[in-house]
Design a protein around this motif. Structure first.
Motif, PDB file in Angstrom:
ATOM      1  N   VAL A  40       0.827  -1.209   0.000  1.00 38.12           N
ATOM      2  CA  VAL A  40       0.000   0.000   0.000  1.00 38.12           C
ATOM      3  C   VAL A  40       0.862   1.260   0.000  1.00 38.12           C
ATOM      4  O   VAL A  40       0.544   2.236  -0.663  1.00 38.12           O
ATOM      5  N   LEU A  41       1.951   1.232   0.741  1.00 35.45           N
ATOM      6  CA  LEU A  41       2.892   2.352   0.701  1.00 35.45           C
ATOM      7  C   LEU A  41       4.199   1.841   0.106  1.00 35.45           C
ATOM      8  O   LEU A  41       4.747   0.844   0.567  1.00 35.45           O
ATOM      9  N   LYS A  42       4.673   2.549  -0.924  1.00 42.45           N
ATOM     10  CA  LYS A  42       5.838   2.033  -1.653  1.00 42.45           C
ATOM     11  C   LYS A  42       7.052   2.932  -1.466  1.00 42.45           C
ATOM     12  O   LYS A  42       7.629   3.401  -2.435  1.00 42.45           O
ATOM     13  N   HIS A  59      -6.622  10.161  -4.170  1.00 43.50           N
ATOM     14  CA  HIS A  59      -7.937   9.589  -4.421  1.00 43.50           C
ATOM     15  C   HIS A  59      -8.138   8.381  -3.508  1.00 43.50           C
ATOM     16  O   HIS A  59      -7.206   7.938  -2.840  1.00 43.50           O
ATOM     17  N   ASN A  60      -9.353   7.854  -3.522  1.00 42.50           N
ATOM     18  CA  ASN A  60      -9.618   6.659  -2.710  1.00 42.50           C
ATOM     19  C   ASN A  60      -8.659   5.550  -3.115  1.00 42.50           C
ATOM     20  O   ASN A  60      -8.440   5.315  -4.296  1.00 42.50           O
ATOM     21  N   GLY A  61      -8.090   4.885  -2.117  1.00 43.06           N
ATOM     22  CA  GLY A  61      -7.202   3.764  -2.421  1.00 43.06           C
ATOM     23  C   GLY A  61      -5.766   4.172  -2.687  1.00 43.06           C
ATOM     24  O   GLY A  61      -4.931   3.337  -2.999  1.00 43.06           O
ATOM     25  N   ALA A  62      -5.463   5.466  -2.548  1.00 42.47           N
ATOM     26  CA  ALA A  62      -4.090   5.902  -2.803  1.00 42.47           C
ATOM     27  C   ALA A  62      -3.151   5.525  -1.661  1.00 42.47           C
ATOM     28  O   ALA A  62      -1.942   5.507  -1.820  1.00 42.47           O
ATOM     29  N   GLY A  63      -3.720   5.206  -0.503  1.00 44.01           N
ATOM     30  CA  GLY A  63      -2.900   4.840   0.643  1.00 44.01           C
ATOM     31  C   GLY A  63      -2.895   5.901   1.735  1.00 44.01           C
ATOM     32  O   GLY A  63      -2.081   5.860   2.646  1.00 44.01           O
ATOM     33  N   LYS A  64      -3.812   6.837   1.653  1.00 49.94           N
ATOM     34  CA  LYS A  64      -3.826   7.961   2.606  1.00 49.94           C
ATOM     35  C   LYS A  64      -4.024   7.507   4.045  1.00 49.94           C
ATOM     36  O   LYS A  64      -3.262   7.882   4.939  1.00 49.94           O
ATOM     37  N   THR A  65      -5.051   6.686   4.255  1.00 47.17           N
ATOM     38  CA  THR A  65      -5.360   6.263   5.615  1.00 47.17           C
ATOM     39  C   THR A  65      -4.260   5.357   6.158  1.00 47.17           C
ATOM     40  O   THR A  65      -3.875   5.465   7.320  1.00 47.17           O
ATOM     41  N   ARG A 216       1.271  17.536  -0.715  1.00 44.74           N
ATOM     42  CA  ARG A 216       1.828  16.442  -1.511  1.00 44.74           C
ATOM     43  C   ARG A 216       0.663  15.748  -2.185  1.00 44.74           C
ATOM     44  O   ARG A 216      -0.464  15.810  -1.710  1.00 44.74           O
ATOM     45  N   ILE A 217       0.969  15.060  -3.253  1.00 45.04           N
ATOM     46  CA  ILE A 217      -0.035  14.181  -3.848  1.00 45.04           C
ATOM     47  C   ILE A 217       0.436  12.750  -3.648  1.00 45.04           C
ATOM     48  O   ILE A 217       1.585  12.403  -3.958  1.00 45.04           O
ATOM     49  N   LEU A 218      -0.421  11.944  -3.076  1.00 50.12           N
ATOM     50  CA  LEU A 218      -0.114  10.530  -2.876  1.00 50.12           C
ATOM     51  C   LEU A 218      -0.889   9.754  -3.931  1.00 50.12           C
ATOM     52  O   LEU A 218      -2.110   9.871  -4.030  1.00 50.12           O
ATOM     53  N   GLU A 219      -0.134   9.009  -4.738  1.00 51.10           N
ATOM     54  CA  GLU A 219      -0.796   8.269  -5.801  1.00 51.10           C
ATOM     55  C   GLU A 219      -0.272   6.853  -5.760  1.00 51.10           C
ATOM     56  O   GLU A 219       0.936   6.629  -5.867  1.00 51.10           O
TER      57      GLU A 219
END
Lengths: 381, 263
Positions: A40-42, A59-65, A216-219
């Motif tokens: 999930v986090l790379k 977006h949803n599923g980017a790994g934010k939570t 930041r943008i998490l993708e």
């Protein structure tokens, strides 16, 4: 900066989440070391300076939570490191500890127990939660009798009553009605003005503009963009630059004005064909970390309806803005449909598309003039 | 100061969890905490009624009536505590998903705190037992002190099982559903409601190794017979308790990192 100047430092953070629960049985038995996982986090690198609030858009599923839970120490990192310098208030899944059979008061008591709030502070903090949540007699009723908004108020009030040095915030600012949202915002700003640092993860870009200077943008588990909040929001939105659709705005990239003096803004509108065109203009003020306000906005007014080039001029006797940098947006549209009230957009210049205009206002600081946020900040300091 | 990977402050965490679990458990029912007292009393009453008055069970060489009731409750009371501890501990991770997912905690504190909830039915049934004993003209002897090490061993054993179950229930939800039936099977296959001599000879040796039976004996015999059961039993359950607790803790810690995402 030395490492002690940072509230949060995450380096090459990797986090894997198991895909199926049953396979964990073999790990439990000691027969396996790994289970099928999703990365999930790379390898996330993130630094948050003390007193700074950064936004992480995704977006949803980017790994934010997952990112927040890993930073909060709830998920152990699979590799990489997390260093957190200060006590953390995790504002996500508010009320997750809850039991809807508890009364509001009992919930808060449980909250205090879990967070080991000192006995002598409990009475005062309980009163603060009660006052902030504004639940009246419902505070002593079971949570399951509450409306969604009331529940959200209780949870937010409880979660933010204890002052922390670091806040990890997940999409929580959309709770309650407008009145309570405004109250929540001001409480968060109060906490931040007190020197707290933190991370706001969200897909709500306007929240990032209101609370964060940088973002930041998490993708897909990676930070793909880093910069000032407005730049990052623009990239996050990825709105295509609008093509002129029969009419076009021609303007210098920047305007200027003097606070309190007459204001003239000039720009051209070209009609490529015979078409009825109306124009609207807004001036916005973006003060990172404090707010994002539309300070001037006019109604659509008619430009012309035949092919040609037209010069438009916005005139004000007194520039009602105090010194600072502003954003100017111009919109061209067809007249509103008398039945539906809808307009067809013909051309737009706006910072959200990356083709916006700016305005620099010079002159003395004028506390009687907008933006209001500036005045608010002065009071706080 | 650390012990088995626990630090001093974990004791407070466990205590706080214990209080929280107790509050949570009976909130939402009108009588609240009264249930925690009423529940074991109701269960003790129904078992006594069925065994002492319907089946007219009695101990070899004694009359049915108060003495059998006392004998029954001295075994059943600790069992109720065991059942409560195991059920509560098994569900402690899955049932408190909100805490496990949102709070950086030492997760193993949860099943331990949950296992402590057996202390409530234990206290209730012991109080009830003491009332009956006094009514029967009983006076304690020094042998009752043996209850302490036996109780600790039993608690360690049950807590160990609870830690193991709490992790297993998160992987296999069905286990939580099956647990009450399993507990009933254990209750009836352990010589708690009947004397060990009633067990078929071939199975007697097995029954005598049953840790629940041994722990029960170490509570029952000092109380009622003013004597001590064979010491090897206490040694056996202490070793078993230590091994279970340590083994479960080790296994739990192997999967601990996965738990917040698995609940």
């Amino acid at each position: 900066m030395t490492d002690t100047a940072y509230a949060i430092i995450a380096q090459s953070l990797r986090k894997l989440l198991p895909l199926e629960r049953a396979s964990l049985f073999w790990v439990w038995l000691g027969r396996a070391r790994d289970v099928p996982c999703l990365e999930v986090l790379k390898g996330v690198d993130l630094k948050v300076a003390k007193g700074e609030m950064i936004g992480v858009l995704g977006h949803n599923g980017a790994g934010k939570t997952t990112l927040l839970r890993t930073l909060a120490g709830i998920y152990p990192a699979d590799s990489g490191s997390v260093a957190v310098n200060g006590d953390v208030g995790a504002l996500f899944e508010l009320g997750g500890f809850g039991n809807r059979h508890l009364t509001g008061r009992a919930f808060v008591r449980k909250y205090f127990l879990l967070f080991e709030v000192q006995k002598e502070q409990r009475v005062r903090l309980m009163r603060e939660v009660e006052e902030f949540a504004e639940l009246g007699d419902y505070f002593d009723q079971k949570i399951l009798t509450y409306s969604t908004g009331m529940t959200a108020r209780l949870y937010f009030a409880a979660a933010t009553v204890i002052e922390r040095e670091i806040y990890l915030i997940d999409e929580i600012l959309s709770v309650g009605d407008e009145y309570f949202q405004a109250k929540s915002w001001s409480r968060l700003r109060e906490r931040l003005a007190g020197g707290a640092a933190g991370i706001l993860v969200t897909h709500d870009w306007s929240a990032v503009l209101k609370l964060c200077r940088t973002a930041r943008i998490l993708e897909d588990g990676e930070i793909v963009r880093e910069g000032t909040a407005d730049e990052v929001v623009r990239d996050y939105l990825k709105l295509p630059i609008p093509e002129p659709n029969g009419a076009e705005i021609i303007a210098e990239k920047s305007f200027s004005a003097v606070s309190g003096a007459p204001m003239h803004l000039e720009f051209d509108v070209v009609l490529h064909k015979d078409i009825e065109v109306e124009v609207s203009l807004s001036i916005e003020h973006l003060q990172f970390g404090a707010g994002w306000e539309i300070v001037l906005l006019n109604e659509y007014s008619s430009v012309a309806s035949t092919r040609g080039c037209y010069r438009l001029r916005v005139e004000l006797d007194r520039t009602p803005l105090s010194a600072g940098n502003y954003l100017v947006n111009i919109f061209l549209a067809s007249p509103a449909d008398p039945l539906t009230g809808q307009r067809e957009t013909l051309h737009t210049r706006s910072w959200t598309y990356g083709n916006g205009l700016t305005m620099q206002v010079t002159g003395e600081e004028r506390p009687d003039l907008t933006p209001f946020m500036t005045r608010w900040q002065q009071v706080a300091s | 100061m650390t012990f088995a990977g626990f630090e001093r402050q974990d004791a407070r965490t466990i205590w706080n969890f214990f209080r929280m679990l107790l509050r949570d458990r009976f909130m939402g029912s009108r009588l609240g905490a009264a249930w925690s007292v009423a529940n074991p009393l109701l269960l003790l009453s129904i078992y006594t009624f069925v065994f002492a008055f319907i089946f007219k069970s009695r101990l070899p060489g004694s009359e049915p009536g108060l003495s059998y009731t006392i004998w029954l409750i001295s075994g059943l009371g600790p069992w109720l505590a065991v059942a409560e501890s195991l059920t509560s501990a098994a569900n402690s991770i899955h049932g408190n998903a909100g805490i496990v997912k949102n709070l950086a905690i030492k997760a193993e504190c949860l099943p331990i705190a949950a296992a402590m909830s057996g202390l409530i039915p234990l206290a209730v049934s012991f109080s009830f037992l003491v009332v009956l004993l006094i009514a029967d003209g009983w006076a304690p002897s020094w042998h009752v002190l043996a209850i302490v090490p036996a109780g600790l061993a039993l608690f360690g054993f049950v807590t160990g099982l609870g830690i193991a179950l709490s992790a297993l229930v998160t992987f296999f939800r069905d286990l939580g559903v099956a647990l009450p039936s399993v507990l009933i099977i254990i209750l009836f296959s352990t010589p708690i409601l009947y004397p060990v001599t009633a067990v078929p000879r071939a199975l007697q040796m097995l029954a005598e190794l049953n840790p629940f039976y041994i722990a029960g004996q170490w509570i029952r015999v000092p109380l009622l017979d003013h004597a001590l059961p064979p010491v090897w039993g206490l040694v056996w359950i202490s070793v078993l308790a230590g091994a279970t607790f340590w083994g479960s803790l080790l296994a739990f810690r192997r999967v601990k990192g996965y738990l917040p995402s698995a609940v």
